[in-house]
Design a protein around this motif. Structure first.
Motif, PDB file in Angstrom:
ATOM      1  N   ASP A 199      -8.666   4.664   3.241  1.00 41.18           N
ATOM      2  CA  ASP A 199      -8.087   3.903   2.138  1.00 41.18           C
ATOM      3  C   ASP A 199      -7.135   2.834   2.671  1.00 41.18           C
ATOM      4  O   ASP A 199      -7.135   1.692   2.187  1.00 41.18           O
ATOM      5  N   TRP A 222       0.839  -1.207   0.000  1.00 37.15           N
ATOM      6  CA  TRP A 222       0.000   0.000   0.000  1.00 37.15           C
ATOM      7  C   TRP A 222       0.868   1.250   0.000  1.00 37.15           C
ATOM      8  O   TRP A 222       0.602   2.197  -0.730  1.00 37.15           O
ATOM      9  N   THR A 270       0.848   3.939  -3.123  1.00 34.80           N
ATOM     10  CA  THR A 270       0.231   5.242  -2.894  1.00 34.80           C
ATOM     11  C   THR A 270       1.219   6.359  -2.612  1.00 34.80           C
ATOM     12  O   THR A 270       0.904   7.540  -2.779  1.00 34.80           O
TER      13      THR A 270
END
Length: 246
Positions: free
Chosen positions: A224, A44, A48
């Motif tokens: 998120d 992640w 991101t």
């Protein structure tokens, strides 16, 4: 000209994939998630550009810090009661709470022998049984509940040594300071110096669930992150580490 167009499209795609401003998300997580959660979050972070900083401790200590105003944005507890406490205080972001993981409760030892749970008092003798805090830390609460259910608590309580969290109890057995301990199955899988001597029946204690939620005011990046942890790629990491998936 075509090459320039391709380069322009590639640059545009890169800009869309990279956040304009990377954010730092502070995650408070139960000690039993140590290491595994970092592994689950690494993809992640790479995808991101955001940074996840995880603080590990007993769920009770983390919940109290959040109640006192600690700036965490995501909380992952090892039992429902501490999450319920924050929910009642309106400290969770609405609609973000979910059951992230499950676990099993096991008796661990430095030896590879299998043991019948009813034989533990006699086998333990004058040795110590390492447990997380039995009145505050989830692993200790589940462990005490299981021993009471199996009519073993009264005989074992004088030999229980309580540690601040489940990883500290795990360390006592791994270092040979206690011959037996009670931890989660995932803790035993993470430490090669211990072995599972027995597994507690699932009906001897409340279901072991890890509720997770974004905290009030945390923003979309924290949500998120939580959604990523609930997804299939992170789920594979948790399952490989010995956790149960909802």
């Amino acid at each position: 000209m075509r090459r320039l167009a391709r380069l322009s499209c590639g640059l545009a795609a890169l800009l869309l994939a990279t956040p304009a401003t990377a954010e730092r998300v502070l995650v408070f997580a139960a000690a039993s998630l140590g290491g595994t959660l970092d592994e689950a979050l690494a993809p992640w972070e790479a995808a991101t550009g955001h940074d996840a900083v995880v603080a590990y401790a007993g769920s009770s200590a983390l919940a109290r810090q959040i109640e006192a105003g600690a700036p965490a944005q995501v909380f992952i507890s090892a039992n429902e009661a501490w999450m319920d406490s924050l929910d009642a205080a309106a400290l969770l972001a609405p609609g973000t709470r979910r059951d992230l993981l499950g676990n099993s409760l096991v008796l661990i030892s430095g030896e590879a022998d299998v043991l019948a749970l009813e034989d533990l008092p006699q086998t333990l003798g004058e040795g110590w049984l390492a447990m997380a805090l039995t009145q505050a830390v989830p692993a200790g609460i589940y462990g005490r509940e299981a021993l009471v259910s199996l009519d073993l608590w009264d005989s074992l309580e004088p030999r229980v040594v309580q540690a601040e969290d489940v990883r500290a109890a795990l360390a006592l057995v791994a270092l040979g300071e206690a011959p037996f301990g009670i931890t989660y199955a995932s803790d035993a899988a993470a430490e090669p110096r211990v072995h599972v001597a027995a597994t507690f029946p699932a009906d001897s204690h409340a279901p072991i669930r890890y509720p997770a939620a974004a905290l009030a005011g945390s923003g979309p990046v924290a949500v998120d992150l939580l959604d990523w942890l609930s997804g299939p790629e992170a789920g594979q990491v948790f399952a490989a580490a010995g956790f149960d998936l909802p």
